[in-house]
Design an enzyme around this catalytic site. Structure first.
Site, mmCIF file in Angstrom:
data_model
loop_
_atom_site.group_PDB
_atom_site.id
_atom_site.type_symbol
_atom_site.label_atom_id
_atom_site.label_comp_id
_atom_site.label_asym_id
_atom_site.label_seq_id
_atom_site.Cartn_x
_atom_site.Cartn_y
_atom_site.Cartn_z
ATOM 1 N N LYS A 1 0.845 -1.197 0.000
ATOM 2 C CA LYS A 1 0.000 0.000 0.000
ATOM 3 C C LYS A 1 0.883 1.252 0.000
ATOM 4 C CE LYS A 1 -3.886 1.980 2.644
ATOM 5 N NZ LYS A 1 -4.733 1.821 3.856
ATOM 6 N N SER B 1 -9.708 1.995 2.989
ATOM 7 C CA SER B 1 -8.809 2.680 2.098
ATOM 8 C C SER B 1 -7.820 1.791 1.348
ATOM 9 C CB SER B 1 -8.041 3.740 2.881
ATOM 10 O OG SER B 1 -7.192 3.134 3.830
ATOM 11 N N SER C 1 -9.861 -0.330 7.183
ATOM 12 C CA SER C 1 -9.261 -0.163 5.855
ATOM 13 C C SER C 1 -8.590 -1.403 5.275
ATOM 14 C CB SER C 1 -8.249 0.987 5.866
ATOM 15 O OG SER C 1 -8.929 2.213 5.839
#
Lengths: 492, 97
Positions: A80, A155, A179
């Protein structure tokens, strides 16, 4: 079948058995990404092919020399984009960091690389991890591999889509209010937010420091256990990291659920929950019951207060953490300015997107004198009550079982216009972060719209073992779930 | 209670948050913030008078180490991402006007 349809542990085993070379595994990932990125856009940065293959070569030599023997040696991975990667753009999906090349790697990334991971790219996300759809990314949205007209969640939407779309065997995500778990639910992937302090936050671009945890996003439960074993460790660079008594997560997988006490909070199945999600999640509970678990309903209480408490605390911490982005030390600086404060204000106003600005403003307000007690301290007192409710539940149950999100993945462009409504969809995930608990998300079937439904298992602090037992037992009974993109990969 | 955020409050928030808000954005920010505050007022339903604010879930202790430099001179690396630099220092616009 393509190598990208294997789990990380299966691919690692083939690499160690010399059935597959590290280069072949990396090639398969790069080719899959090439074939799908136009449609998925899981990545912000794809690492240069030559560099990936050189790294694969280096790892192969270490495996051949017997220096790398772990389950993830030689397996490609995506990270990420809010985790620092030395020499590779790390933007947190924000304009304000869109030229930032870190000089060091996050501890979690470093630990993966020491275990022989081959990083192929940095995944898309909501800007600074603030969002539930990956639509607040400065670099545009990511599509859901089950239906490209829908969001992948957020996210960590890029990481979940990359795994679900068979671009990589596994990825790292981060979870501040859901997330990791919610994008896994929307994309049919499996992920765990570990107990706070289990994985070092060093090198993770901070959002809410008391809530943030890094964790794996993978194809199955066994991968999650193996990845967590690799990245979890106390770290002198993160004073909130914890030396746990046990890191043997894989060992728990096959212990079965006979006698395991599972509680279903009635308050997680009230208004707002999609009937199909409800039915799939309760069917999963029945499966665990038939495997020998003791399943009971109970009242958790205070569920509706978790979101207001969470947003006050998260925004307060975000406003403080994001002070550092000022156009001086790194990142974007506005073009026209005369004096320092004007430069700060213009840089930040131009560099941050609307959702990030909204949360910084709310956080600044609730921390300001005159409002601190009424909002910020009130939220911390509420957190104490919520924690007490979970303590009471875990005195009776080993695992709390419920949905991850109230619905399956929404359509693109349907969430951002009403931020409060978007926040409310985090109702089942945020209290896990407030209370530092571990939470595991895995798919429990497809709804009639063809979209995956997520099952959430919540454990007491440091009791990931119970989550892995239950999740693995359920997964064995459930069988595999594949996205159309993963099927395309298998059929090529 | 319905909150109303006035110009004075949102300007003050702008100073604290170091954000510049133009006319239209300011109005939207006022509305957004009032809506969020209306929503979080829900917490006032809870009697928390006797509850200590929970800053940490786990007991926290200071983490000490010997005061020994282990990472060497990192000034070049620290400056590598600076928007503007000169003679091993960050350059900022004038601070007095």
């Amino acid at each position: 079948m393509s190598l990208m349809n294997l789990t990380a542990v299966e691919l690692g085993r083939k690499i160690r058995a010399k059935e597959v070379s590290v280069q072949e595994a990396a090639q398969a990932s790069l080719e899959s990404i090439d074939a799908k990125e136009d449609r998925l856009h899981s990545f912000i940065t794809r690492i240069d092919r030559k560099k990936v293959l050189a790294r694969a070569d280096e790892v192969q030599k270490k495996i051949d020399a017997g220096e790398l023997t772990g389950p993830l040696a030689g397996v490609p991975v995506a990270i990420k984009d809010n985790m620092n990667t030395k020499g590779v753009l790390t933007s947190a999906a924000s304009h304000i960091l869109d030229n930032f090349v870190p000089r060091f790697s996050a501890t979690a990334v470093e630990r993966l690389e020491q275990a022989g991971a081959v990083v192929v790219g940095k995944t898309n996300m909501d800007e600074f991890a603030m969002g539930s759809t990956t639509e607040t990314s400065y670099f545009g949205p990511t599509a859901n591999p089950f239906d490209t007209a829908r969001v992948p969640g957020g996210s960590s939407g890029g990481s979940a889509a990359a795994v679900s779309g068979a671009e990589v065997p596994y990825a790292l995500g981060s979870d501040t209010g859901g997330s990791i778990r919610q994008p896994c639910a929307y994309c049919g992937a499996t992920g765990i937010k570990p107990t706070y302090g289990t994985v070092s936050r060093y090198g993770l671009i901070a959002y809410g420091s008391s809530l943030d945890q890094i964790g794996p996003i993978a194809k199955d439960v066994s991968d999650c256990a193996a990845i967590l074993e690799t990245i979890a460790a106390p770290d002198e660079k993160d004073s909130t990291s914890v030396a746990r008594d046990s890191y043997a997560f894989t060992k728990s997988l096959t212990q079965g659920v006979k006698g395991l006490k599972i509680g279903i909070p009635r308050d997680y199945f009230g208004d707002g929950l999609d009937p199909e999600v409800r039915q799939k999640v309760l069917a999963a509970a029945d499966v665990l019951k038939s495997e020998g678990a003791i399943v009971e309903e109970f009242d958790l209480s205070l569920v509706q207060y978790a979101i207001p408490a969470y947003y006050l605390i998260a925004c307060a911490e975000a406003s403080s953490n994001l002070e550092r982005f000022d156009g001086v030390k790194y990142g974007y600086r506005t073009k026209d300015y005369e004096e320092l404060h004007q430069m700060y204000k213009k840089t930040r106003s131009e560099g941050f997107g609307p959702e990030v600005r909204r949360r910084i403003m709310l956080g600044s307000f609730v921390l300001s004198s005159g409002y601190y007690d009424a909002y910020y301290l009130k939220a911390l007192r509420t957190k104490a009550l919520i924690k007490a409710a979970f303590d009471k539940a875990f005195a009776r149950y080993d695992v709390i079982l419920g949905p991850v999100a109230p619905t399956t993945a929404p359509k693109m462009n349907s969430s951002l216009s009403d931020p409060l409504k978007m926040y409310l969809s985090d109702v089942y995930t945020v209290s896990v972060n407030l209370c530092c608990l571990p939470g595991l998300s895995l798919p429990c079937g497809l709804a009639s719209d063809g979209m995956p439904v997520g099952l959430q298992l919540i454990g007491d602090c440091f009791r990931e073992d119970n989550l892995f037992r239950a999740a693995y037992a359920y997964e064995q009974a459930r069988g595999p779930i594949m996205s159309p993109f993963a099927r395309e990969e298998a059929e090529k | 209670m319905a909150h109303v955020i006035d110009d004075e409050t949102i300007d003050y928030v702008g100073i604290l948050a170091k954000l510049e808000l133009d006319g239209e954005e300011k109005e939207k920010a006022k509305k957004d913030m009032a809506q969020m505050l209306d929503y979080v007022d829900m917490l006032n339903e809870l009697d928390t008078d006797s509850v200590e604010p929970m800053t940490h879930v786990f007991p926290v202790n200071n983490v000490f180490r010997e005061d020994v430099v282990t990472n060497g001179d990192g000034s070049e690396e620290a400056l590598a991402n600076a928007p503007e630099k000169k003679e091993n220092q960050y350059v900022v616009p004038k601070t007095f006007v």
